[in-house]
Design a protein around this motif. Structure first.
Motif, PDB file in Angstrom:
ATOM      1  N   ILE A   4     -40.913   6.965 -60.446  1.00 19.34           N
ATOM      2  CA  ILE A   4     -41.806   6.171 -60.564  1.00 19.34           C
ATOM      3  C   ILE A   4     -41.944   4.984 -59.617  1.00 19.34           C
ATOM      4  CG2 ILE A   4     -43.037   4.415 -62.290  1.00 19.34           C
ATOM      5  CD1 ILE A   4     -42.339   6.238 -64.557  1.00 19.34           C
ATOM      6  N   LEU A  60     -58.639 -10.870 -73.989  1.00 23.29           N
ATOM      7  CA  LEU A  60     -58.406  -9.561 -73.545  1.00 23.29           C
ATOM      8  C   LEU A  60     -58.761  -9.377 -72.075  1.00 23.29           C
ATOM      9  CD1 LEU A  60     -59.796  -7.292 -76.394  1.00 23.29           C
ATOM     10  CD2 LEU A  60     -57.430  -7.725 -76.090  1.00 23.29           C
ATOM     11  N   PHE A  69     -54.927  -4.596 -60.742  1.00 19.83           N
ATOM     12  CA  PHE A  69     -55.957  -4.436 -59.852  1.00 19.83           C
ATOM     13  C   PHE A  69     -56.627  -6.019 -59.506  1.00 19.83           C
ATOM     14  CE2 PHE A  69     -56.164  -0.677 -62.484  1.00 19.83           C
ATOM     15  CZ  PHE A  69     -56.929   0.317 -61.678  1.00 19.83           C
TER      16      PHE A  69
ATOM     17  N   ASP B 209     -61.345  -6.762 -80.089  1.00 23.24           N
ATOM     18  CA  ASP B 209     -60.369  -5.345 -79.553  1.00 23.24           C
ATOM     19  C   ASP B 209     -60.800  -4.338 -80.414  1.00 23.24           C
ATOM     20  OD1 ASP B 209     -59.144  -6.065 -81.993  1.00 23.24           O
ATOM     21  OD2 ASP B 209     -57.271  -6.562 -80.821  1.00 23.24           O
ATOM     22  N   PHE B 263     -39.200  -5.138 -70.393  1.00 26.41           N
ATOM     23  CA  PHE B 263     -39.243  -3.908 -69.415  1.00 26.41           C
ATOM     24  C   PHE B 263     -40.606  -4.004 -68.838  1.00 26.41           C
ATOM     25  CE2 PHE B 263     -38.997   0.629 -68.764  1.00 26.41           C
ATOM     26  CZ  PHE B 263     -37.880   0.793 -67.963  1.00 26.41           C
ATOM     27  N   VAL B 265     -41.987  -2.940 -66.015  1.00 25.95           N
ATOM     28  CA  VAL B 265     -42.500  -1.838 -65.260  1.00 25.95           C
ATOM     29  C   VAL B 265     -43.618  -1.153 -66.151  1.00 25.95           C
ATOM     30  CG1 VAL B 265     -40.698  -0.334 -65.624  1.00 25.95           C
ATOM     31  CG2 VAL B 265     -42.206  -0.147 -63.706  1.00 25.95           C
ATOM     32  N   ALA B 268     -46.828  -3.167 -66.465  1.00 25.97           N
ATOM     33  CA  ALA B 268     -47.415  -2.736 -65.195  1.00 25.97           C
ATOM     34  C   ALA B 268     -48.279  -1.451 -65.161  1.00 25.97           C
ATOM     35  CB  ALA B 268     -46.843  -2.998 -63.890  1.00 25.97           C
ATOM     36  N   HIS B 269     -47.669  -0.511 -65.602  1.00 23.92           N
ATOM     37  CA  HIS B 269     -48.238   0.983 -65.571  1.00 23.92           C
ATOM     38  C   HIS B 269     -49.495   1.151 -66.667  1.00 23.92           C
ATOM     39  CE1 HIS B 269     -46.316   3.031 -62.023  1.00 23.92           C
ATOM     40  NE2 HIS B 269     -45.163   1.850 -62.312  1.00 23.92           N
ATOM     41  N   SER B 271     -50.907  -1.387 -68.145  1.00 20.34           N
ATOM     42  CA  SER B 271     -52.230  -2.073 -67.912  1.00 20.34           C
ATOM     43  C   SER B 271     -53.058  -1.433 -66.840  1.00 20.34           C
ATOM     44  CB  SER B 271     -51.745  -3.516 -67.667  1.00 20.34           C
ATOM     45  OG  SER B 271     -51.158  -3.523 -66.170  1.00 20.34           O
ATOM     46  N   VAL B 272     -52.598  -0.537 -65.934  1.00 16.76           N
ATOM     47  CA  VAL B 272     -53.418  -0.012 -64.980  1.00 16.76           C
ATOM     48  C   VAL B 272     -54.290   1.191 -65.771  1.00 16.76           C
ATOM     49  CG1 VAL B 272     -53.441   1.458 -63.132  1.00 16.76           C
ATOM     50  CG2 VAL B 272     -52.056  -0.307 -62.961  1.00 16.76           C
ATOM     51  N   ARG B 274     -54.992   1.154 -69.004  1.00 19.31           N
ATOM     52  CA  ARG B 274     -55.959   0.272 -69.643  1.00 19.31           C
ATOM     53  C   ARG B 274     -57.329  -0.021 -69.198  1.00 19.31           C
ATOM     54  NH1 ARG B 274     -57.157  -2.834 -74.364  1.00 19.31           N
ATOM     55  NH2 ARG B 274     -58.403  -4.525 -73.355  1.00 19.31           N
ATOM     56  N   GLU B 275     -56.892  -0.601 -67.923  1.00 12.63           N
ATOM     57  CA  GLU B 275     -58.145  -1.095 -66.933  1.00 12.63           C
ATOM     58  C   GLU B 275     -58.920   0.402 -66.608  1.00 12.63           C
ATOM     59  OE1 GLU B 275     -58.911  -4.173 -66.017  1.00 12.63           O
ATOM     60  OE2 GLU B 275     -60.469  -3.601 -64.514  1.00 12.63           O
ATOM     61  N   ARG B 276     -58.430   1.340 -66.210  1.00  9.62           N
ATOM     62  CA  ARG B 276     -59.081   2.440 -65.977  1.00  9.62           C
ATOM     63  C   ARG B 276     -60.100   2.741 -67.147  1.00  9.62           C
ATOM     64  NH1 ARG B 276     -57.663   4.166 -61.069  1.00  9.62           N
ATOM     65  NH2 ARG B 276     -55.384   4.169 -60.492  1.00  9.62           N
ATOM     66  N   LEU B 278     -61.333   0.732 -69.318  1.00  5.16           N
ATOM     67  CA  LEU B 278     -62.436  -0.348 -69.613  1.00  5.16           C
ATOM     68  C   LEU B 278     -63.260  -0.109 -68.435  1.00  5.16           C
ATOM     69  CD1 LEU B 278     -60.396  -3.535 -70.569  1.00  5.16           C
ATOM     70  CD2 LEU B 278     -61.189  -1.663 -72.028  1.00  5.16           C
ATOM     71  N   ARG B 279     -62.853   0.353 -67.358  1.00  2.00           N
ATOM     72  CA  ARG B 279     -64.030   0.647 -66.383  1.00  2.00           C
ATOM     73  C   ARG B 279     -64.854   1.848 -66.826  1.00  2.00           C
ATOM     74  NH1 ARG B 279     -61.301  -1.486 -60.499  1.00  2.00           N
ATOM     75  NH2 ARG B 279     -60.584  -3.283 -61.274  1.00  2.00           N
ATOM     76  N   PRO B 324     -44.970  10.752 -67.770  1.00  2.00           N
ATOM     77  CA  PRO B 324     -43.751  10.326 -67.175  1.00  2.00           C
ATOM     78  C   PRO B 324     -43.391   8.914 -67.744  1.00  2.00           C
ATOM     79  CG  PRO B 324     -45.256  10.791 -65.517  1.00  2.00           C
ATOM     80  CD  PRO B 324     -45.998  11.081 -66.864  1.00  2.00           C
ATOM     81  N   LEU B 325     -44.266   8.164 -68.254  1.00  2.75           N
ATOM     82  CA  LEU B 325     -44.121   6.864 -68.872  1.00  2.75           C
ATOM     83  C   LEU B 325     -43.392   7.090 -70.100  1.00  2.75           C
ATOM     84  CD1 LEU B 325     -47.455   5.001 -67.920  1.00  2.75           C
ATOM     85  CD2 LEU B 325     -44.996   4.620 -66.718  1.00  2.75           C
ATOM     86  N   LEU B 328     -39.897   7.745 -69.394  1.00  2.36           N
ATOM     87  CA  LEU B 328     -39.030   6.656 -68.863  1.00  2.36           C
ATOM     88  C   LEU B 328     -38.666   5.826 -70.312  1.00  2.36           C
ATOM     89  CD1 LEU B 328     -38.355   4.563 -66.723  1.00  2.36           C
ATOM     90  CD2 LEU B 328     -40.629   3.753 -66.684  1.00  2.36           C
TER      91      LEU B 328
END
Ligand code: SF4
Lengths: 174, 504
Positions: A4, A60, A69, B209, B263, B265, B268-269, B271-272, B274-276, B278-279, B324-325, B328
């Motif tokens: 990763i 949020l 991002f 939420d 932890f 890392v 970070a992954h 939240s990416v 989650r953002e996807r 929401l978009r 993979p997460l 991990l």
């Protein structure tokens, strides 16, 4: 784990270029903000969030500013844990009467010079919650507000634009 | 579990209450219900006030069904349910603050939502003039070397306000007492007298939420009261939005929990991801959190034309990235060391409190409104309800991981089977009759109860929304006992109760 991390190193960063400043928001900056504060903060601002009774929608999206991002910290903007470390209070919500004192005390605990950014429709005038037994209705009813970022909730892009406008006004650069 | 209907069958049902019956009972039966709750034969879904009356929703029977019992309180008193059945205590304190109706033999008479600074006392009952606030009496703990740590209402992170009073012996928490109500916005008072569409916007803002799930609950209650059925496509779109909301919240929180165990890392992954989500939601429904997408009568927006394509891509991305997460998470001993065995919620307590959502399901309570009080389109969807019994932070994380996978499966099914057609049915306007409706909807946090009484002409006379957090917050106090103070953020995040949804 190694895989990763390695992928993270090899991939193009997800971080996106900052949004162009929108005139409307910039115009909302008060004169007070623009005067006499050049470079006080050396290009870096510490932000303390105060939820004054929001529905949590605003939080949020403020949270999202920290994701890769938007990566807020690359602009020198950083959320801090205590008002005593803060230059800026970012306030959300219609200011419930039950939170009024906590907001006033947090503001008082923030060292001067300090700025207040009200985020979200509620923080402007109480939004949908205005007028009941429980809300004061708008952050500016309680503490002076320097900038308002509209939206319900403001998107991370809108928040970023607002905060960058604040930065620009604060350090006279950009 | 027994059904409440045999006990209540002799009492007249309110004529316009849909879809489950509401019966007006006397004090004796009210006490019988309390005893059945206390014996674990029924579960308490909600307890709320009204003008001169209290209502209680209970769950029981096999298959489970909902019954509402109402008790008139002409002299402003009703027999305390909380005395027999502790989960009712905070509800009763809130009823007194809002309506001035008193649980006559209550064990805890302290105010709950009212901090003594509202512009009126008992705002939903006979409003009284405000009184000077009195200091809140926290429970005492006596023992050698105990010390107290007050935390909040303004917390260190980007989170909602609430006060926690820890009593600790060294590093170990002996007692946690929560004090909530800071985000009380008077939502139910604002809904009373509001037109349906305005009340629906308030329902969408109970807890940001859970905006989709709360909106669905409110819309279903209104539709039941008006006997209106939303178009079939709208019902499928609601489920699509609800599952996207669930996935977004679970992903965000899985990362945040790991971050609270230092932890970063994972955060970070996740939240990416989650953002996807929401978009994709913004592209599909025009709003990142899908606020106001659900409306009484159906949906205010249809799925964007490229929605199915975007969502298939999203599902593929999450299915590629999440395993993979999870691996991990599994392989990191230092992380497991923090989550396994931490913040254990005992199955007996989860059952007693009828604790919903992943918190209940991680402590052995197999309840999911989508399956057990099934509403469309979940009768047509194939999904599992993951349950574990360990009740620790790890179990809550694992239930949520499994729920993400189930939701992704459902999203694919919905995209494949969703009918076409209109998405919004007209509600009767000025000539609308009055009526009462109730709904239970599974949000990401657990089951949300919505109850409305409509006045003729499309006006809300009284509405009540019970967030799942009401029955989860008290359990956090139990789960943290005996853990170290430093693990509180981790435990708290693993529950992730809503402040706003609770305080309303
Ligand atoms: S502005 Fe909207 S999202 Fe923000 S707190 Fe108010 S209702 Fe919630």
């Amino acid at each position: 784990m190694r895989k990763i991390l390695l992928e993270g190193l090899l991939r193009r960063p997800l971080t996106e270029p900052p949004p162009a400043a929108a005139d409307a928001e910039t115009a909302e900056l008060s004169l007070r903000l623009k005067q006499g504060i050049d470079r006080v903060f050396g290009g870096s601002l510490a932000i303390r969030l105060v939820d004054a009774g929001s529905c949590n929608g605003c939080e949020l999206e403020i949270h999202a500013l920290n994701n890769p991002f938007y990566d807020l910290e690359r602009f020198g903007l950083k959320f801090v844990a205590s008002p005593r470390h803060a230059d800026v209070l970012l306030v959300t919500g219609p200011v419930t009467r039950n939170m009024r004192e906590a907001l006033e005390r947090t503001h008082a605990a923030t060292p001067s010079p300090k700025w207040v950014v009200a985020a979200g429709a509620c923080a402007l005038d109480g939004g949908l919650y205005a007028g009941g037994h429980a809300c004061v209705g708008g952050v500016s009813e309680v503490i002076p507000v320097d900038l308002h970022i509209p939206g319900c909730p403001p998107t991370p892009t809108m928040l970023l634009r607002g905060l960058l406008a604040l930065m620009a006004a604060c350090d006279g650069r950009r | 579990m027994t059904n409440a209907t045999p006990i209540l069958g002799a009492f007249p049902a309110a004529p316009d209450h849909m879809p489950w019956p509401r019966r007006v009972v006397d004090e004796a039966i009210w006490r019988v219900l309390s005893a059945r709750l206390s014996a674990g034969e029924l579960s308490l879904l909600g307890l709320w006030g009204d003008a001169g009356m209290v209502h209680m929703a209970v769950l029981g029977g096999d298959p489970v069904a909902v019954t509402v019992a109402s008790l008139a309180c002409p002299d402003g008193h009703f027999p305390s349910v909380g005395r027999e059945h502790p989960p009712a205590i905070r509800f009763e304190r809130a009823i007194r603050d809002l309506f001035g109706l008193e649980a006559s033999d209550a064990l805890d008479r302290r105010p709950w939502l009212d901090h003594g600074v509202w512009s009126a006392r008992t705002p939903l009952g006979r409003p009284g003039a405000p009184e000077a606030p009195t200091p809140y009496a926290f429970l005492t703990s006596v023992g050698e070397g105990l010390h107290q740590i007050p935390v909040g209402p303004v917390h260190a992170g980007i989170i909602e306000p609430g006060h926690f009073r820890f009593t600790a012996a060294g590093e170990t928490v002996v007692r946690l007492e929560e004090r909530l109500g800071y985000t009380h916005k008077g939502v139910e008072a604002l809904m009373a007298g509001a037109p349906i569409d305005r009340a629906a916007m308030l329902a969408a803002r109970c807890s940001g939420d859970s905006t989709v799930a709360s909106s669905i609950a409110f819309a279903r209650a209104v539709e039941a009261a008006l006997r209106v059925a939303p178009p079939p496509r709208a019902v499928w779109l609601r489920a699509l939005a609800a599952e996207l909301e669930r996935v977004a919240n679970h992903l965000g929180d899985i990362g945040a929990i790991c971050n609270d165990a230092a932890f970063a890392v994972m955060l970070a992954h996740c939240s990416v991801l989650r953002e996807r989500v929401l978009r994709a939601a913004a592209n599909c429904f025009g709003h990142r959190l899908m606020m106001d997408a659900v409306a009484p009568g159906g949906m205010s927006v249809d799925l964007a034309a490229d929605g199915p394509k975007l969502l298939h891509e999203l599902v593929a991305t999450i299915r590629r990235t999440l395993p993979p997460l999870v691996e991990l998470y599994d392989d990191t001993a230092s992380l497991q060391d923090r989550t396994v065995g931490t913040g254990i919620l005992k199955p007996e307590l989860a059952r007693q409190f009828a604790c919903g959502g992943f918190v209940g399901r991680a402590s052995g309570r197999s309840f999911d409104a989508r399956r057990d009080l099934v509403y469309p389109p979940y009768d047509r969807l194939r999904f599992e309800v993951p349950v574990r019994r360990e009740g620790d932070v790890d179990a809550r994380v694992r239930v949520r991981i499994a729920e993400v996978e189930e939701s992704l499966t459902m999203i694919v099914q919905i995209l494949a089977e969703m009918p076409s057609g209109a998405v919004l049915a007209d509600l009767p306007g000025a000539d609308a009759p009055g009526g009462e409706g109730i709904a239970v909807v599974e949000g990401f946090r657990g089951d949300i109860l919505a109850w409305v009484r409509l006045a003729p002409g499309g006006i809300v006379d009284r509405a009540h929304l019970r967030d799942p957090s009401w029955l989860q917050w008290p359990l956090l106090e139990a789960a943290i006992e005996g853990n170290i103070v430093a693990d509180f953020p981790l435990c708290n995040k693993s529950f992730n109760c809503s402040y706003s949804g609770h305080d309303l």
